[in-house]
Scaffold this active site. Structure first.
Site, PDB file in Angstrom:
ATOM      1  CE  LYS A  12       2.299  31.284 -11.120  1.00 55.27           C
ATOM      2  NZ  LYS A  12       2.525  32.135  -9.940  1.00 55.27           N
ATOM      3  CB  THR A  57       6.289  31.859 -11.089  1.00 58.91           C
ATOM      4  OG1 THR A  57       5.488  32.584 -10.156  1.00 58.91           O
ATOM      5  CG2 THR A  57       7.661  31.585 -10.505  1.00 58.91           C
ATOM      6  NE  ARG A 179       1.176 -12.870  -6.509  1.00 63.29           N
ATOM      7  CZ  ARG A 179       2.202 -12.135  -6.120  1.00 63.29           C
ATOM      8  NH1 ARG A 179       2.378 -11.833  -4.854  1.00 63.29           N
ATOM      9  NH2 ARG A 179       3.081 -11.694  -7.007  1.00 63.29           N
ATOM     10  CD  GLN A 225       9.905  -8.288  -7.203  1.00 64.65           C
ATOM     11  OE1 GLN A 225       8.841  -8.890  -7.374  1.00 64.65           O
ATOM     12  NE2 GLN A 225      10.433  -8.127  -6.000  1.00 64.65           N
TER      13      GLN A 225
HETATM   14  O1  LIG Z   1       5.422 -10.147  -6.611  1.00 68.92           O
HETATM   15  C1  LIG Z   1       5.826 -10.038  -5.447  1.00 68.92           C
HETATM   16  N1  LIG Z   1       7.110  -9.622  -5.209  1.00 68.92           N
HETATM   17  C2  LIG Z   1       7.620  -9.481  -3.958  1.00 68.92           C
HETATM   18  O2  LIG Z   1       8.815  -9.116  -3.776  1.00 68.92           O
HETATM   19  C3  LIG Z   1       6.760  -9.746  -2.866  1.00 68.92           C
HETATM   20  N2  LIG Z   1       6.920  -9.700  -1.533  1.00 68.92           N
HETATM   21  C4  LIG Z   1       5.740 -10.058  -0.971  1.00 68.92           C
HETATM   22  O3  LIG Z   1       5.502 -10.121   0.275  1.00 68.92           O
HETATM   23  N3  LIG Z   1       4.822 -10.364  -1.932  1.00 68.92           N
HETATM   24  C5  LIG Z   1       5.436 -10.162  -3.139  1.00 68.92           C
HETATM   25  N4  LIG Z   1       4.992 -10.294  -4.411  1.00 68.92           N
END
Ligand SMILES: O=c1[nH]c(=O)c2[nH]c(=O)[nH]c2[nH]1
Length: 298
Positions: A12, A57, A179, A225
């Site tokens: 469920k 369920t 940014r 990343q």
């Molecule tokens: O932090 C980022 N990683 C990316 O892989 C990526 N690619 C992108 O266009 N902007 C960003 N910014």
């Protein structure tokens, strides 16, 4: 041609449970969505429609409500473990239980001006953030617990750069040293053992969440990343009961608006918050000696 039954489970999904614990006149609220899924001796029901091995369920849903009453609900991981163990231990045909829970948090409505008493039974939803857990338990006694959160929206208004990336014939993105970095964090972390050690799941969760936020805020980011890895590493460094963190970080792009047509400059002040498309950065961070995950993430 011969066909055979492949992996299967049934249950469920999204049983909504609200529990009010009444502590004198002071009430405490738990607001959950519980999904159960069972597997086991299910060849007959699929091949011939013989339901003898099937725990309906509907019964699974009722069990969620009954256990909420009979044992109460505190930490969602403990509630999920109790449900999973109940299904596997009480039914010989059920060999594996998967229980996934989402918890929506509520805060107390603040006291009114001139009324110092705290609100005892009035609540307001606390943002969009959701706490999550995923528990597996099988008949051989293997048990895994993954805790987490989703929709934790965070933003750094500076301290984020992105440059030095590949430039090919289709690249238009300008490198930047300034940014906005914003994301809605989905984070899940795998516990080494199903009991979270002496700290319990409440403290484990609160501390993991705190480390995620501290790492997001405290990392001067050259990419999302890099921030992802820093967030996972921060949790693992602080929490010995956790061996793996998986993160999904949508890059909620904020584009500086060109105000030149209006005779205005824009010194990193006015942004367009884009909705889609968005970058999606996903990754796992593990301790070097993390044991195999088995079915923990399934
Ligand atoms: O932090 C980022 N990683 C990316 O892989 C990526 N690619 C992108 O266009 N902007 C960003 N910014």
């Amino acid at each position: 041609m011969t066909v055979v039954l492949g992996p299967n489970r049934y249950g469920k999904a999204e049983t909504r449970l609200v529990r009010v614990a009444r502590d004198g006149g002071v009430h405490h609220l738990k607001d959950l969505s519980v999904s159960t899924a069972l597997s086991g001796d299910m060849e007959a029901v699929h091949l011939t429609g013989d339901n003898a091995a099937v725990l309906p369920t509907d019964t699974q849903k009722n069990t969620v409500y009954a256990l909420a009453r009979s044992r109460g609900v505190d930490q969602i991981e403990d509630f999920a473990l109790a449900l999973a163990r109940h299904f596997v231990d009480s039914q010989p045909t059920i060999h594996h239980a998967r229980v996934e829970i989402e918890e929506y948090s509520w805060e107390r409505v603040p006291p009114a001006a001139g009324d110092p008493g705290r609100r005892r039974h009035s609540f307001v939803r606390a943002g969009t953030e959701v706490r999550t857990c995923l528990v597996h338990h099988d008949a051989s006694g293997r048990t895994t617990v993954v805790s987490g959160l989703k929709d934790l929206t965070v933003l750094n208004s500076t301290g984020s750069e992105f440059h030095g990336f590949i430039r090919d014939a289709y690249t238009t993105l300008a490198p930047t040293t300034e940014r906005i970095l914003a994301t809605a964090v989905t984070a899940r972390w795998r516990h080494l053992s199903p009991d979270a050690g002496p700290v319990g799941f409440a403290e484990s969760y609160a501390e993991a969440r705190r480390r995620l936020l501290e790492a997001f805020a405290g990392t001067h980011s050259l990419s999302l990343q890099q921030t992802l890895f820093a967030m996972g590493r921060a949790v693992l460094a602080a929490r010995p009961e956790i061996c793996e963190v998986r993160l999904e970080l949508p890059n909620k792009h904020h584009f500086l608006v060109d105000l030149e047509p209006f005779g205005l400059d824009n010194p990193d002040e006015v942004y367009f918050a884009a909705d889609r498309p968005y970058g999606l950065i996903e990754g796992a961070v593990l301790t070097e000696d993390a044991p195999g995950a088995g079915f923990a993430w399934e």
